[in-house]
Design an enzyme around this catalytic site. Structure first.
Site: not given
Ligand code: NCD
Length: 306
Positions: A54-55, A83, A104, A131
């Site tokens: 999703r993100t 590396k 991320r 997040h």
């Molecule tokens: C979440 C995350 O990655 O923290 N998912 C997301 O970004 N929609 C929740 C999760 O992984 O449980």
């Protein structure tokens, strides 16, 4: 401006972002609207060192919907981090190519390590830290159902699940606390909230199904983050910290059921048809909110689209 944690999102920033998100939502099916050329010639880099559906995809959809381009490292494995390159060197480098970066990471992001990066950095989830953009789209979704109750400080929210590692909660809970919401939580003993967040909510404890569930406006479920717990599982997680068919009749008729997704067994599929289940709507709102955040972060001339 960077967006690394919820504290980076002032009330003014959020109001501005939500205003643009409303425009994005309104014109989402009008492909020739000015919004869809706003980021022409700009480039988003998505750098993901942990899995994501999703993100990453919603940020990429957001950027292409603004008329911009996207370059990506989707799996971390194909990057120079393998590396031994430091994160700040990777970001400094990517900052020479892109106009904005969403990343991320496994480790927590710290402003100090990133201050020379020449473009805005957006945290797409940093380990068990925060997040913030998920919290933004969660708030946007909550407001669309409960704006008045929220503004009046009357909103009641229950967080369920793995609150130690669930980074979406670590951003959303302090954000909701700004609006004086009444916050409850229920979590396994070995998955408690980080110390810094414990004073923001009340433990709903064993009687939660009778005492709390029928009265809340929002239920926010989360999955067990097994990948962060080094083999230490929670017994009967979904059974004890999820929702069940029998709960649906006890919920308030205006209560919304949220989840950042992906879900384990903590929300049965039978809930999906109930109009109070909004978890896929959260995902859709993610595109509008991220379009707005990208535009704001790159300081695009948003006055032209109102
Ligand atoms: C979440 C995350 O990655 O923290 N998912 C997301 O970004 N929609 C929740 C999760 O992984 O449980």
């Amino acid at each position: 401006m960077n967006t690394l944690k919820i504290a980076d999102l002032s009330e003014d920033r959020i109001n501005y972002i939500f205003k643009i998100a409303d425009t994005a939502k309104k014109y989402s099916k009008t492909y020739f609207h000015k919004m869809h050329t706003l980021a022409e010639g700009r480039c988003l880099a998505t750098l993901f060192f942990e899995p994501s559906t999703r993100t990453r995809l919603s940020f990429e959809t957001a950027m292409t919907s603004l008329g911009g381009n996207v370059v990506t490292v989707a799996d971390g494995v194909s990057s120079s981090a393998m590396k031994g390159e430091t994160l700040s060197d990777t970001l400094m480098t990517v900052g020479q190519y892109a106009d904005v970066i969403v990343c991320r990471t496994k480790e927590h992001l710290k402003e100090d390590n990133l201050k020379n990066v020449p473009v805005p950095i957006i945290n797409g989830g940093d380990g068990d830290g925060e997040h913030p953009t998920q919290a933004l789209l969660d708030l946007y979704t909550i407001q669309s159902y409960h704006y008045m109750r929220m503004q009046a400080g009357k909103l009641k929210v229950l967080f369920l699940g793995d609150l130690q590692y669930g980074r979406t909660v670590h951003s959303l809970m302090p954000l909701l606390a700004r609006y004086d919401c009444k916050i409850y939580h229920r979590c396994p003993d070995n998955r408690k909230l980080p110390a810094g967040l414990r004073n923001l909510s009340e433990d709903a404890e064993a009687s939660w199904e009778k005492r709390i569930l029928p009265h809340v406006d929002v239920i926010y479920c989360t999955r067990e983050q097994q990948e962060r717990a080094e083999g230490e599982f929670v017994e009967n997680y979904a059974m004890n910290y999820g929702l069940h068919d029998k709960n649906i009749n006890d919920l308030n008729e205006n209560c919304i059921i949220m989840h950042p997704l992906p879900r384990g067994g903590e929300i049965p599929n039978s809930f999906d048809q109930d109009q109070r289940s909004v978890y896929f709507e959260q995902a859709r709102n993610g595109v509008y909110v991220r379009m707005a955040l990208l535009a704001e972060s790159m300081e695009l001339p948003c006055y032209k689209i109102q």
